[in-house]
Design a protein around this motif. Sequence first.
Motif, PDB file in Angstrom:
ATOM      1  N   SER A 273       0.837  -1.191   0.000  1.00 53.84           N
ATOM      2  CA  SER A 273       0.000   0.000   0.000  1.00 53.84           C
ATOM      3  C   SER A 273       0.876   1.247   0.000  1.00 53.84           C
ATOM      4  CB  SER A 273      -0.910   0.003   1.224  1.00 53.84           C
ATOM      5  OG  SER A 273      -1.801  -1.086   1.174  1.00 53.84           O
ATOM      6  N   PRO A 274       0.429   2.322  -0.639  1.00 54.86           N
ATOM      7  CA  PRO A 274       1.213   3.551  -0.652  1.00 54.86           C
ATOM      8  C   PRO A 274       1.327   4.153   0.737  1.00 54.86           C
ATOM      9  CG  PRO A 274      -0.962   3.908  -1.594  1.00 54.86           C
ATOM     10  CD  PRO A 274      -0.810   2.431  -1.404  1.00 54.86           C
ATOM     11  N   ALA A 275       2.425   4.864   0.991  1.00 60.29           N
ATOM     12  CA  ALA A 275       2.692   5.462   2.294  1.00 60.29           C
ATOM     13  C   ALA A 275       3.165   6.893   2.094  1.00 60.29           C
ATOM     14  CB  ALA A 275       3.724   4.630   3.053  1.00 60.29           C
ATOM     15  N   LEU A 276       3.453   7.578   3.211  1.00 61.95           N
ATOM     16  CA  LEU A 276       3.856   8.973   3.134  1.00 61.95           C
ATOM     17  C   LEU A 276       5.189   9.151   2.425  1.00 61.95           C
ATOM     18  CD1 LEU A 276       2.802  10.255   6.689  1.00 61.95           C
ATOM     19  CD2 LEU A 276       1.631  10.578   4.503  1.00 61.95           C
ATOM     20  N   GLY A 277       5.996   8.094   2.409  1.00 66.43           N
ATOM     21  CA  GLY A 277       7.254   8.191   1.686  1.00 66.43           C
ATOM     22  C   GLY A 277       7.074   8.362   0.188  1.00 66.43           C
ATOM     23  N   SER A 278       5.885   8.056  -0.315  1.00 66.83           N
ATOM     24  CA  SER A 278       5.610   8.188  -1.749  1.00 66.83           C
ATOM     25  C   SER A 278       4.975   9.521  -2.101  1.00 66.83           C
ATOM     26  CB  SER A 278       4.676   7.048  -2.204  1.00 66.83           C
ATOM     27  OG  SER A 278       5.202   5.788  -1.870  1.00 66.83           O
ATOM     28  N   LEU A 279       4.871  10.434  -1.129  1.00 62.53           N
ATOM     29  CA  LEU A 279       4.215  11.708  -1.412  1.00 62.53           C
ATOM     30  C   LEU A 279       4.990  12.538  -2.433  1.00 62.53           C
ATOM     31  CD1 LEU A 279       2.777  13.077   1.968  1.00 62.53           C
ATOM     32  CD2 LEU A 279       1.556  12.171  -0.016  1.00 62.53           C
ATOM     33  N   ASP A 280       6.320  12.450  -2.421  1.00 62.75           N
ATOM     34  CA  ASP A 280       7.101  13.226  -3.393  1.00 62.75           C
ATOM     35  C   ASP A 280       6.726  12.847  -4.821  1.00 62.75           C
ATOM     36  OD1 ASP A 280       8.432  14.592  -1.409  1.00 62.75           O
ATOM     37  OD2 ASP A 280      10.064  13.129  -1.276  1.00 62.75           O
ATOM     38  N   ALA A 281       6.603  11.542  -5.065  1.00 60.16           N
ATOM     39  CA  ALA A 281       6.207  11.092  -6.403  1.00 60.16           C
ATOM     40  C   ALA A 281       4.793  11.542  -6.738  1.00 60.16           C
ATOM     41  CB  ALA A 281       6.327   9.572  -6.495  1.00 60.16           C
TER      42      ALA A 281
ATOM     43  N   GLY B 159      -2.575  25.875 -14.353  1.00 59.00           N
ATOM     44  CA  GLY B 159      -2.046  26.964 -13.559  1.00 59.00           C
ATOM     45  C   GLY B 159      -1.913  26.654 -12.088  1.00 59.00           C
ATOM     46  N   LEU B 160      -1.879  25.379 -11.733  1.00 61.36           N
ATOM     47  CA  LEU B 160      -1.744  24.976 -10.335  1.00 61.36           C
ATOM     48  C   LEU B 160      -0.292  24.619 -10.047  1.00 61.36           C
ATOM     49  CD1 LEU B 160      -4.891  22.653  -9.959  1.00 61.36           C
ATOM     50  CD2 LEU B 160      -4.718  25.107  -9.505  1.00 61.36           C
ATOM     51  N   VAL B 161       0.214  25.086  -8.910  1.00 60.35           N
ATOM     52  CA  VAL B 161       1.586  24.803  -8.497  1.00 60.35           C
ATOM     53  C   VAL B 161       1.519  24.107  -7.144  1.00 60.35           C
ATOM     54  CG1 VAL B 161       3.846  25.745  -7.973  1.00 60.35           C
ATOM     55  CG2 VAL B 161       2.428  26.833  -9.724  1.00 60.35           C
ATOM     56  N   CYS B 162       1.893  22.854  -7.109  1.00 58.86           N
ATOM     57  CA  CYS B 162       1.773  22.045  -5.893  1.00 58.86           C
ATOM     58  C   CYS B 162       3.108  21.995  -5.170  1.00 58.86           C
ATOM     59  CB  CYS B 162       1.306  20.639  -6.246  1.00 58.86           C
ATOM     60  SG  CYS B 162       0.987  19.619  -4.795  1.00 58.86           S
ATOM     61  N   THR B 163       3.074  22.225  -3.854  1.00 57.95           N
ATOM     62  CA  THR B 163       4.277  22.156  -3.021  1.00 57.95           C
ATOM     63  C   THR B 163       3.986  21.321  -1.782  1.00 57.95           C
ATOM     64  OG1 THR B 163       3.650  24.202  -1.872  1.00 57.95           O
ATOM     65  CG2 THR B 163       5.127  24.396  -3.781  1.00 57.95           C
ATOM     66  N   LEU B 164       5.043  20.713  -1.257  1.00 58.54           N
ATOM     67  CA  LEU B 164       4.948  19.876  -0.057  1.00 58.54           C
ATOM     68  C   LEU B 164       5.731  20.539   1.064  1.00 58.54           C
ATOM     69  CD1 LEU B 164       4.217  17.275   1.473  1.00 58.54           C
ATOM     70  CD2 LEU B 164       6.274  16.229   0.489  1.00 58.54           C
TER      71      LEU B 164
ATOM     72  N   TYR C  86      -1.992   9.292   3.026  1.00 61.23           N
ATOM     73  CA  TYR C  86      -1.649   9.329   1.594  1.00 61.23           C
ATOM     74  C   TYR C  86      -2.915   9.514   0.755  1.00 61.23           C
ATOM     75  CZ  TYR C  86       0.258   7.914  -2.926  1.00 61.23           C
ATOM     76  OH  TYR C  86       0.628   7.873  -4.249  1.00 61.23           O
ATOM     77  N   ARG C  87      -3.965   8.729   1.074  1.00 63.76           N
ATOM     78  CA  ARG C  87      -5.193   8.820   0.283  1.00 63.76           C
ATOM     79  C   ARG C  87      -5.871  10.179   0.450  1.00 63.76           C
ATOM     80  NH1 ARG C  87      -4.228   5.311  -3.520  1.00 63.76           N
ATOM     81  NH2 ARG C  87      -4.398   3.123  -2.906  1.00 63.76           N
ATOM     82  N   ILE C  88      -5.788  10.770   1.642  1.00 61.29           N
ATOM     83  CA  ILE C  88      -6.377  12.093   1.840  1.00 61.29           C
ATOM     84  C   ILE C  88      -5.660  13.128   0.983  1.00 61.29           C
ATOM     85  CG2 ILE C  88      -6.639  13.947   3.545  1.00 61.29           C
ATOM     86  CD1 ILE C  88      -7.188  11.747   5.623  1.00 61.29           C
ATOM     87  N   VAL C  89      -4.337  13.064   0.964  1.00 59.91           N
ATOM     88  CA  VAL C  89      -3.585  13.983   0.112  1.00 59.91           C
ATOM     89  C   VAL C  89      -3.906  13.737  -1.357  1.00 59.91           C
ATOM     90  CG1 VAL C  89      -1.264  14.664  -0.633  1.00 59.91           C
ATOM     91  CG2 VAL C  89      -1.730  14.257   1.794  1.00 59.91           C
TER      92      VAL C  89
ATOM     93  N   PRO D 199      -6.401  28.861 -10.523  1.00 60.94           N
ATOM     94  CA  PRO D 199      -4.939  28.878 -10.665  1.00 60.94           C
ATOM     95  C   PRO D 199      -4.263  29.482  -9.441  1.00 60.94           C
ATOM     96  CG  PRO D 199      -5.998  29.623 -12.678  1.00 60.94           C
ATOM     97  CD  PRO D 199      -7.082  29.505 -11.669  1.00 60.94           C
ATOM     98  N   GLY D 200      -3.192  28.842  -9.009  1.00 61.55           N
ATOM     99  CA  GLY D 200      -2.475  29.321  -7.839  1.00 61.55           C
ATOM    100  C   GLY D 200      -1.820  28.166  -7.107  1.00 61.55           C
ATOM    101  N   PRO D 201      -1.297  28.437  -5.935  1.00 61.76           N
ATOM    102  CA  PRO D 201      -0.590  27.381  -5.211  1.00 61.76           C
ATOM    103  C   PRO D 201      -1.545  26.355  -4.583  1.00 61.76           C
ATOM    104  CG  PRO D 201      -0.692  29.389  -3.905  1.00 61.76           C
ATOM    105  CD  PRO D 201      -1.275  29.735  -5.236  1.00 61.76           C
ATOM    106  N   VAL D 202      -1.061  25.124  -4.564  1.00 63.49           N
ATOM    107  CA  VAL D 202      -1.728  24.035  -3.842  1.00 63.49           C
ATOM    108  C   VAL D 202      -0.704  23.512  -2.838  1.00 63.49           C
ATOM    109  CG1 VAL D 202      -2.847  21.793  -3.979  1.00 63.49           C
ATOM    110  CG2 VAL D 202      -3.144  23.449  -5.836  1.00 63.49           C
ATOM    111  N   THR D 203      -0.975  23.732  -1.552  1.00 64.64           N
ATOM    112  CA  THR D 203       0.011  23.439  -0.503  1.00 64.64           C
ATOM    113  C   THR D 203      -0.409  22.215   0.289  1.00 64.64           C
ATOM    114  OG1 THR D 203       0.500  25.798  -0.315  1.00 64.64           O
ATOM    115  CG2 THR D 203       1.253  24.360   1.482  1.00 64.64           C
ATOM    116  N   VAL D 204       0.529  21.291   0.395  1.00 63.03           N
ATOM    117  CA  VAL D 204       0.329  20.096   1.230  1.00 63.03           C
ATOM    118  C   VAL D 204       1.253  20.232   2.432  1.00 63.03           C
ATOM    119  CG1 VAL D 204       0.470  17.588   1.367  1.00 63.03           C
ATOM    120  CG2 VAL D 204      -0.256  18.689  -0.773  1.00 63.03           C
TER     121      VAL D 204
END
Length: 398
Positions: A257-265, A278-283, A302-305, A318-323
Amino acid sequence: MFPPPRPHRGDVLIAVVGLLGGTVLALVGLDMQTGRLFDSPRLALIPLAVMSAVELLRRSAPLTALAVGTLALVADQFTRGNLATLLMYTDLMYAAVLYGPPAAARRIPVVTFLITVGGTIGFLAWFRDAQALLVGIVIGLISFVPALTGVSVRNHRDAAETARLRADQTALLAEMDRTQAVTAERARMARELHDMVANHLSAIAIHSTAALSIDDPETSRDALGVIRENSVDGLAEMRRLIGLLRTGAADPEPSSSPALGSLDALIEQHRTNAASSGLVCTLDDTRTDPGRLPAPVELAAYRIVQESLTNALKHAAPGPVTVRLEQSEELLTVEVASVLGDRPGPRAPGSGAGLIGMRERVALLGGEFEAGPVSTGGGPGIWQVRARLPVGEGSVRR
């Protein structure tokens, strides 16, 4: 008025056999006593007929049958007597205990025991002969012994009925548990299927719409690349889920199952999918010790993100999407914020199942979930998803 119940076939058989048997005994002269007040052989048939008639009521009205049968037995003592009358009376005593109300079943054995003891003592005092004990034995055989037998049979019958009811209740509870387990598993699989596929299909829908609406070879080529990438990833995750269903693994959260370590991907994939929107996603991971958390917590976060990014791709301006990730000793906080407003370009329709699935995941872990618009004090509004998940192993609800 309801018609009286029809006699049971067994009761009819007992009455007919008793009447015919007693008549035969009277015809051949097998009397039980002589020198009585009514010494005619025919008079002994009257108590016999009454006793046979009340045998028809031994199930439907057992106490009435016993009362009338007792009077018939007393009347039989003033005639030559009939063995069939006596035997049918013992059956009425037995039926009164077996089919009568619980109070009668408790009292009749006690009363017949007292009658047996009292009759034995009375006849001993009257005759002053040990042979008077035989009278007490006869009284016990026709009253106390049938009542005692009825109590034993009734107790066994009640015990069997109780055991049957307990077995039915156990089977019902087992069926309810099975139904709840199946329902919970179906809901879990529905959440997994939605979270795995919705992100890829939303990207496919948006980029395919863009490729169809914009007559530009370069745009179409980029859109096809994104479509192919999301199709391959979606098929891979579908194969993983189908493989889990086929193997029937007992582990509710498989190691793959996916985990938080896979959030970068996941963030990188979202950047590619949302580039044209126009969306810019950052972690923003503020955890000081990003160690391994319990598997259900990692999967839920992971699924919530993933679902929040999918909703941003569908609806955000359009704009930032912040996790953002925060962790204390007891809680893992997951926040996803995006700009609230309208944006040009194609959008994928939403079903509303994403928020429901996220809320269910958090509830299963005993956490807290919030989702809705947040005011920024004059600037553009923000849609924020926030989940607080307990990180202790004991906090996971099963």
